[in-house]
Design an enzyme around this catalytic site. Sequence first.
Site, short mmCIF file in Angstrom:
data_model
loop_
_atom_site.label_atom_id
_atom_site.label_comp_id
_atom_site.label_asym_id
_atom_site.label_seq_id
_atom_site.Cartn_x
_atom_site.Cartn_y
_atom_site.Cartn_z
CG ASP A 1 -3.88 26.12 54.17
OD1 ASP A 1 -4.31 26.65 53.13
OD2 ASP A 1 -4.23 25.01 54.57
CG ASP B 1 -7.69 24.45 53.97
OD1 ASP B 1 -8.39 25.23 53.31
OD2 ASP B 1 -6.91 23.63 53.46
CB CYS C 1 41.82 10.95 38.79
SG CYS C 1 43.33 10.80 39.72
CB CYS D 1 44.03 7.83 42.63
SG CYS D 1 43.67 9.53 42.26
CG ASP E 1 -1.88 22.14 53.17
OD1 ASP E 1 -1.44 23.27 53.42
OD2 ASP E 1 -2.25 21.80 52.04
#
Lengths: 125, 820
Positions: free
Chosen positions: B710, B507, B5, B8, B706
């Site tokens: 997949d 793929d 804070c 302080c 990838d």
Amino acid sequence: MAIDQIIVIIVGLGLSVLVAWFFWFSEKKGVKIQSSDSGIQEAVIKVKGGYTPDVLIFEAGKPIKLNFIREETAACSEEVIFSDLGKKATLTPFKTIPLELKIDKPGEYNFQCGMGMLHGKLIIE
Amino acid sequence: MGIHCSSCIPTIESEIKKLPGINFASINIATEKAHIEFSNSEVKTGDIITAIKKAGYQTGHATMNLGIVGMHDASNISQIEDGLKKISGVLSASVDIATGSAIIKYIPGLADINKIKNEIKKLGYDTFDTSGVKSDKVEDSKTGNEEIDENQAAREREYKTLMKKFIFAAVLALPVIFFSYPTVWNLPDQFQMGSPVLRYIWIAMSILSLPVMFWSGSQFYTGAWAGLKNRSANMNTLVATGISAAWLYSFVATYFPSVFPSAELADQFFDVIFVVVALVILGMALEIRAKGKSSEAIKKLMGLQAKTARVLRDGNEIDLPVEEVVLDDIIIVRPGEKIPVDGMIVDGSSSIDESMITGEAIPVEKNVDDEVIGSTINKTGSFRFKATKVGKDTTLSQIIKLVEQAQSSKAPIQKIVDKVSGYFVPGVIIIAILTFVVWYVFGPSPTLVYALITFVTVLVIACPCALGIATPISLMVGVGKGAENGILIRSGDALETAQKLNTIVLDKTGTITEGKPSLTDVITANGFTENDVLLFSASVEKSSEHPLAEAIVNGAKYRSIELKDAQDFNAVPGYGVDADIDGRNILLGNIKMMEKFQIDLGPLEKESAQLADKGKTPMFVAIDNKAAGIIAVADIVKEDSVEAIIQLKKLGLEVVMITGDNTRTANAIAKQVGVDRVLAEVLPEDKALNVRRLQNEGKIVAMVGDGINDAPALAQADIGLAIGTGTDVAIEASDITLIKGSLKGVVLAVQLSRATMKNIKQNLVGAFFYNGLGLPIAAGVFYPFFGLLLSPLLAGAAMAFSYVTVVTNANRLRNFKPKY
């Protein structure tokens, strides 16, 4: 057959049975590791020509910390491998090398040196 | 640290200002940093830190462990500690004379390692790095470099010790062999069996044998004893038993020859002890050398880690140990420098050599917003980047972790070996005992001598080590070699399965192709120019986020066409778009769109069909209700896909392409890259099902994808190969990750797995063959037929040779070169 031959046969067979029993069939006692206040089950394993203790019993689901101290420089024990757990540690001689594990499934998990010569076992209950 | 804070702040500031010599103190709550100006002669950094602590707060600091050479007594401690504390920025120093090291806490930026080392040197001591630098902020960030060096040093020491032990035993072995076979060398009578001179020589041998056994061969005894306590037996047990038996017999023969019923029995075998100890120790020493090489890959990886980073903090460039770099730090990299951590370029551009991570030799061009990978090398330009991954999260750390995991895993083939080695050593001991018995009872005279020789030979020739290391050492080299080439193999299991593959499913999108559509063709009609067609269609698509639209816009930008703003934008789902630009009406869409607005396409319709046959996606453009042309986009095939697929086929693999695209597009791509079997129109969720169907045909299938979309298919396949892009290497579903997004990696992975498994099999066959043949020969099984009996000396040599052979063979894998 001379008496000395009979003695050699009996002693030889006896020794063979003893060797087989000692290395293969005698029951190995495990060391049960208690967990500390913080809940960690911590054990020290000395590595010198073998693992001492080599059978350790832990509770499942609680963190395990194994502190390996390799008290030799022989290259055989340089690595310790837990292949069931996919863990490996390189043990620097004369140093404490910690390895942290947490095993949930009860069972037996073997560990060994890199050359498969020294063996140890974790029993999870 | 610990400031929460704004209230302080005054507490700390006033506590600091109480000190003498403070000119200015101001604290920034956001950065949790204090800016303090002070006079060095009146106040020490340590005092300021104490003041802050007094106010109840902590200061950030780093801890360094430094080895110090040259300390002799306690007075050195205070001298060094005091010297270090004088350096500004050093908070505390504690020197331990027992370990020869110092633990130093300091504030990075104020003090640094070099300053500290220099100070220690000034005091007359040398330093060396021990555990490196640990920062309080970044835990667990130890690079592992130091540990590797330490182990390397330990290995080197062990090698030297072993060589000393070997030379000692070997030098003594020479005269021992000489006097052990007086008949062979035709020595004069006084050196022959039974002569008093020879007896004195034997007594000398018995004394010299002690240091050979208990110094040179000490580890056989310590190892055997430790094993015995654990009720396990190993190579040490065998050697220790063998040489002990030989020694005991020789001892009795030397000192109490009358015990033996006949004089010819009272022979000695001290030569066996000297030679066996020397040879086995030599074998161990050579093995350490060779083993050091096998673990080179991981050492290389760890060595890649940058040591320091030039970080911009509060406008200042400071050199920090890489462990102290935190997330979001801005790091400056100049040409020729190593990039310290993972991040994203915020300013500047350069070409970067990523070969150490991806295996790709050609440097990659990187601009703002591009990812950079820690440990890669900046070639040409300077740039600044923001740290996005530090410590154990960096790509390099993850790679190291994965490689270590894989190296510690077990190949299934190893399980058979494990079963065998569990029974091996005690089995050999039993065989040795039985051999003794058989030779004693049935052997030729002198039976006791033959029984002892065969007993010792059996123990010495057996080599459990060759069997034990056959698989793990090849696996270690193979997995490491993969990492060097940008292939991360997750486990021994994956490696073993990869060599059995016969089908590879690829793929399409992102694996065979770039995964991003780009503009491929512009066709014009009715007098419109390419420029017109592209300008209007790109302007219409400018605001759309569809990937096809992006491809068109990028295509226009690439040709430096300036885009215009579209009005009355109207998207017709399933058809296309309709908009006005500069008062002209633009239609962009498929054939249904053109039919809807009754546009006469003329020859364009045929051209469109041809484009579609090639796997491209054509779109018609009409300007003011007149067909203007066709714009085609396609996901283009990666540069090296064709070559990679040819290579895969050469490896005897059936290559299958899987895609969600329509059959026509899929076939077109398949034809282009040379794939024979196509699974088209497969929904993403059905990819795994299709993989299973292939497996049901009895095929061992690898799926290459990838890693994200997949994942189920990767998991279903016998081997899932994830094509990684950049920094995400720990893809869970995959068995093998290819860091570089090229299909060549698949070829390499298959080649490497085959080479590694071949190597493992060679090792195993060698080890089994050696033991399987060596043991019976040593036991004298062939003696009755061929008179063949092995000397324990030869057995020792064979044993040492056998496991050096295994390690050397595994190291041949280091020369693995992709066949391309």
